[in-house]
Motif scaffolding. Structure first.
Motif, mmCIF file in Angstrom:
data_model
loop_
_atom_site.group_PDB
_atom_site.id
_atom_site.type_symbol
_atom_site.label_atom_id
_atom_site.label_comp_id
_atom_site.label_asym_id
_atom_site.label_seq_id
_atom_site.Cartn_x
_atom_site.Cartn_y
_atom_site.Cartn_z
ATOM 1 N N ASP A 355 49.413 0.547 44.695
ATOM 2 C CA ASP A 355 50.728 1.026 44.261
ATOM 3 C C ASP A 355 50.719 1.192 42.741
ATOM 4 O OD1 ASP A 355 53.385 1.768 44.206
ATOM 5 O OD2 ASP A 355 54.143 -0.293 44.348
ATOM 6 N N PRO A 356 50.056 2.230 42.232
ATOM 7 C CA PRO A 356 49.870 2.391 40.784
ATOM 8 C C PRO A 356 51.173 2.700 40.055
ATOM 9 C CG PRO A 356 49.105 4.337 41.946
ATOM 10 C CD PRO A 356 49.415 3.322 42.992
ATOM 11 N N PRO A 357 51.345 2.124 38.849
ATOM 12 C CA PRO A 357 52.567 2.360 38.062
ATOM 13 C C PRO A 357 52.473 3.676 37.282
ATOM 14 C CG PRO A 357 51.151 0.840 36.901
ATOM 15 C CD PRO A 357 50.454 1.155 38.196
ATOM 16 N N LEU A 358 52.576 4.793 37.987
ATOM 17 C CA LEU A 358 52.378 6.108 37.372
ATOM 18 C C LEU A 358 53.573 6.508 36.511
ATOM 19 C CD1 LEU A 358 50.887 7.998 40.451
ATOM 20 C CD2 LEU A 358 49.645 7.021 38.509
ATOM 21 N N ARG A 359 53.259 7.147 35.385
ATOM 22 C CA ARG A 359 54.289 7.696 34.513
ATOM 23 C C ARG A 359 54.327 9.217 34.660
ATOM 24 N NH1 ARG A 359 54.112 5.681 28.572
ATOM 25 N NH2 ARG A 359 56.254 6.451 28.712
ATOM 26 N N LYS A 360 55.216 9.842 33.932
ATOM 27 C CA LYS A 360 55.441 11.287 34.070
ATOM 28 C C LYS A 360 54.167 12.093 33.837
ATOM 29 C CE LYS A 360 58.381 15.048 32.372
ATOM 30 N NZ LYS A 360 59.489 15.411 31.427
ATOM 31 N N ALA A 361 53.387 11.701 32.831
ATOM 32 C CA ALA A 361 52.182 12.469 32.494
ATOM 33 C C ALA A 361 51.134 12.420 33.598
ATOM 34 C CB ALA A 361 51.586 11.945 31.192
ATOM 35 N N ALA A 362 51.249 11.476 34.520
ATOM 36 C CA ALA A 362 50.263 11.365 35.600
ATOM 37 C C ALA A 362 50.222 12.629 36.442
ATOM 38 C CB ALA A 362 50.578 10.162 36.484
ATOM 39 N N ALA A 363 51.344 13.348 36.517
ATOM 40 C CA ALA A 363 51.398 14.576 37.322
ATOM 41 C C ALA A 363 50.918 15.792 36.541
ATOM 42 C CB ALA A 363 52.820 14.805 37.824
ATOM 43 N N GLY A 364 50.548 15.597 35.266
ATOM 44 C CA GLY A 364 50.203 16.714 34.406
ATOM 45 C C GLY A 364 48.793 17.237 34.592
ATOM 46 N N ASP A 365 48.516 18.317 33.849
ATOM 47 C CA ASP A 365 47.200 18.955 33.862
ATOM 48 C C ASP A 365 46.164 17.984 33.304
ATOM 49 O OD1 ASP A 365 44.964 20.508 33.593
ATOM 50 O OD2 ASP A 365 45.805 21.872 32.094
ATOM 51 N N PRO A 366 45.142 17.614 34.068
ATOM 52 C CA PRO A 366 44.170 16.617 33.579
ATOM 53 C C PRO A 366 43.430 17.071 32.331
ATOM 54 C CG PRO A 366 43.404 17.628 35.620
ATOM 55 C CD PRO A 366 44.825 18.050 35.442
ATOM 56 N N GLU A 367 43.122 18.347 32.218
ATOM 57 C CA GLU A 367 42.385 18.813 31.044
ATOM 58 C C GLU A 367 43.185 18.601 29.771
ATOM 59 O OE1 GLU A 367 40.563 22.619 31.232
ATOM 60 O OE2 GLU A 367 39.950 22.408 33.325
ATOM 61 N N LYS A 368 44.499 18.737 29.850
ATOM 62 C CA LYS A 368 45.344 18.542 28.665
ATOM 63 C C LYS A 368 45.631 17.067 28.420
ATOM 64 C CE LYS A 368 49.858 19.678 26.699
ATOM 65 N NZ LYS A 368 51.158 20.376 26.905
ATOM 66 N N VAL A 369 46.114 16.378 29.445
ATOM 67 C CA VAL A 369 46.531 14.978 29.293
ATOM 68 C C VAL A 369 45.353 14.090 28.914
ATOM 69 C CG1 VAL A 369 47.493 12.979 30.489
ATOM 70 C CG2 VAL A 369 48.462 15.258 30.886
#
Length: 501
Positions: A355-369
Motif C-alpha cells: 500500500d504505497p504512499p503515492l503522491r501526485k507526481a507518481a502518476a506523472g511522466d517518468p522521463e520528466k519526474v
C-alpha cells in the motif's frame, strides 16, 4: 552444526517406462546401479505457506545417505543451497533462524509428508568419477495441514556431482529429450504435492507486475527489488557468506536514498520513519563490515613496510584488534537479526510495498519526474565538493568530502532506479557516480585508517612498545589522502562534462 552444499539438479516427468538408456551421454563411461532407497520426508511451513511461496523448503527426512533436517534456499533456477542439520525431534534452531526473514513471528507446522521409493543410478566417467546421480522417484504425497488430500506420481531427478560442470546436465537433458522425457512443470516435489492436494497453494514468491508506466511504477519497482533483496540476503548474513553483509547493507542504502530522492513520488511523512529504521539496520550491518575492510587495509599496508622499519609487535596487535572486533560485531549482528525491531521493519516494508504512499507526481511522466529528481541530486554533489575543497586540509575537508561521497552514492542509486525509464543517460550517470564514489571512498578509508592508527599507537605507547611504525603507516595514509584530494576537482569536472542529464 549445520553443513551447507550447493545443489544443482533438474527434474523431469516420468511414466511407467522408467529411466531411458543414458550410456550415450557424452563423457559417461558407465551407468552404475546403486540400488533402491526408501525416503520419508515431512515438510514444515507456516499455515499460509510463506516458505513455499518463496521457493524455500524445510524438511525432516529419514532414509538414504543424508537423513536429517534440510533447509533449501533458492539461488537460481535449478540451483539451491542446501543446509543440513542432524536428525532431531524439533526444527533445529540454526535452520529456524535461517528461515526467520520469511517466517518472522509465524509458527512452523508439518504441512506435507512425502514417501519416496528412489531407484538410483550413478553416471561416471572412464576413471569412475561421479558426474551426476540420476534417480527415478515414485512419490506418495499426503497433506498434513489445511487439508487431507493425497497424490502420487513418478519423476526423474538428475543431480550434478559436487564441483561438476553444469553444462553436463544439458547433455543429459538432450539425451532424455530424445527419449521423449520432458522437464517437470513443478520446481520441486513439495511444489507438486501442494498443487496436487487439497488445502491451498503457495502464493507466487514474486508475481510478475505489469510493465512500469508511471513515475510511481518505476520507483516502486526499485523499492520492491530492494525489499526482496533484504529478505533474501538474511540467510547469507547469518551464514557469514562472502559479501552477504555488504549486499544487504547496500539494499538498505538504496531504499533510503530512493525515499529521499523521490519524495515527490512517495510521501516522506510515511517513508521517513521507515528510512530511520533502515539507517539503524545499515549501521548495525556496517559495524563488522567496516572493521573488516579497515583491518584488511591496515594489514596490507603493514605487509608493504620493509622489515627493518617494522618495530614492536604491531602485526600481533593489529591482528588481535581485528579478531576481537570481528567476534564482538558478529555476535551483536546475529542478535539484531533475531530482534523484534528488525522483524517489524521487514513487516513495515511489506506493508509499504503493498500500500504505497503515492503522491501526485507518481502518476506523472517518468522521463520528466525521475530525470528532475536525479538532476537535483547530481547538482548537489558539485556544491559539496566545491565547499570541501575550499577548506584547508584537515578535519573540515575530510567531513566535506565524506558528505560529497554520500551524495554521489545517492545520485548513483537514484539513476539506477530511473534507468528503466531514462535508458542510456541514466546508465552513464550510474557509471560516472560509481567512479566518483570509489575515489572519495578511498579518501574516507584513509581517514578511518588514520584514526585507528592513532588509537592503536597510543595503546602501544602506554604498553611501552615502539610507536614508530604506526607513525610511518599514518604518514603513508596521509599521502594517499592527499593524492585523492588533488584528483577530486579534475574528476568532478570530467564528470560534469560527460553528464548526460
Amino acid at each position: 552444526m549445520a553443513d551447507t552444499k550447493r545443489e544443482i539438479e533438474r527434474k523431469y516427468e516420468s511414466d511407467e517406462s522408467g529411466l531411458p538408456d543414458l550410456t550415450g551421454v557424452a563423457g559417461v563411461a558407465n551407468v552404475v546401479d546403486k540400488g533402491t532407497a526408501e525416503l520419508d520426508a515431512t515438510y514444515h511451513d507456516t499455515s499460509d505457506l510463506r516458505l513455499a511461496s518463496a521457493r524455500v523448503t524445510l524438511r525432516h527426512r529419514t532414509g538414504g545417505t543424508d537423513a536429517g533436517w534440510h533447509l533449501k534456499l533458492p539461488v537460481a533456477p535449478g540451483v539451491r543451497d542446501e543446509i543440513h542439520a542432524p536428525l532431531a525431534d524439533a526444527v533445529p534452531r540454526e535452520l529456524a533462524a535461517l528461515a526467520r526473514s520469511r517466517v518472522r513471528e509465524g509458527r512452523l507446522v508439518p504441512v506435507v509428508r512425502l514417501r519416496t521409493t528412489r531407484d538410483i543410478r550413478h553416471l561416471v566417467d572412464a576413471d569412475g568419477t561421479l558426474l551426476a546421480e540420476v534417480s527415478v522417484d515414485s512419490v506418495r504425497a499426503e497433506r498434513l495441514f489445511g487439508g487431507t488430500g493425497k497424490a502420487q506420481w513418478t519423476e526423474i531427478e538428475v543431480e550434478l556431482a559436487d564441483g561438476g560442470d553444469p553444462a553436463f546436465l544439458d547433455k543429459v537433458e538432450k539425451r532424455l529429450g530424445k527419449a521423449g522425457v520432458r522437464p517437470s512443470k513443478s520446481a520441486s516435489k513439495l511444489d507438486r504435492a501442494l498443487s496436487a492436494t487439497k488445502g491451498g497453494k503457495p502464493h507466487p514468491a514474486k508475481p510478475d507486475p505489469a510493465p512500469p508506466v508511471t513515475a510511481g511504477d518505476h520507483v516502486l519497482a526499485y523499492v520492491r527489488a530492494q525489499r526482496d533483496a533484504i529478505v533474501a540476503l538474511d540467510p547469507a548474513v547469518r551464514l557469514d557468506t562472502e559479501e552477504g553483509v555488504h549486499d544487504m547493507r547496500v539494499a538498505t542504502r538504496r531504499l533510503r536514498s530512493t525515499f529521499r530522492t523521490f519524495g515527490k513520488v512517495l510521501d516522506r511523512k510515511v517513508t521517513d520513519p521507515v528510512a530511520d529504521e533502515l539507517k539503524w539496520l545499515a549501521g548495525e550491518l556496517g559495524v563488522g563490515r567496516d572493521q573488516e575492510v579497515l583491518a584488511e587495509r591496515l594489514l596490507a599496508a603493514l605487509d608493504a613496510v620493509p622489515g627493518p622499519l617494522v618495530s614492536g609487535p604491531i602485526d600481533h596487535r593489529l591482528r588481535t584488534w581485528a579478531e576481537a572486533q570481528e567476534r564482538g560485531s558478529r555476535s551483536r549482528l546475529l542478535g539484531i537479526l533475531d530482534s523484534k525491531r528488525y522483524l517489524a521493519l521487514l513487516d513495515t516494508l511489506d506493508a509499504l510495498v503493498a500500500d504505497p504512499p503515492l503522491r501526485k507526481a507518481a502518476a506523472g511522466d517518468p522521463e520528466k519526474v525521475l530525470a528532475e529528481a536525479v538532476h537535483r541530486d547530481f547538482e548537489k554533489v558539485g556544491g559539496l565538493i566545491e565547499a570541501a575543497m575550499a577548506e584547508p586540509p584537515g578535519h573540515d575537508r575530510d567531513l566535506g568530502l565524506h558528505d560529497a561521497r554520500k551524495k554521489a552514492k545517492r545520485t548513483r542509486y537514484a539513476a539506477e532506479a530511473a534507468r528503466p525509464a531514462l535508458g542510456g543517460p541514466a546508465k552513464s550517470l550510474v557509471k560516472s557516480m560509481k567512479s566518483l564514489q570509489s575515489l572519495l571512498g578511498e579518501h574516507q578509508d584513509s581517514v578511518m585508517a588514520r584514526e585507528t592508527l592513532r588509537e592503536l599507537s597510543a595503546v602501544a605507547h602506554a604498553a611501552g612498545e615502539s610507536a614508530f611504525t604506526y607513525g610511518l603507516l599514518y604518514g603513508r595514509e596521509e599521502g594517499r589522502a592527499a593524492v585523492v584530494e588533488a584528483r577530486t576537482p579534475h574528476a568532478w569536472r570530467k564528470t560534469v562534462e560527460g553528464a548526460p542529464l
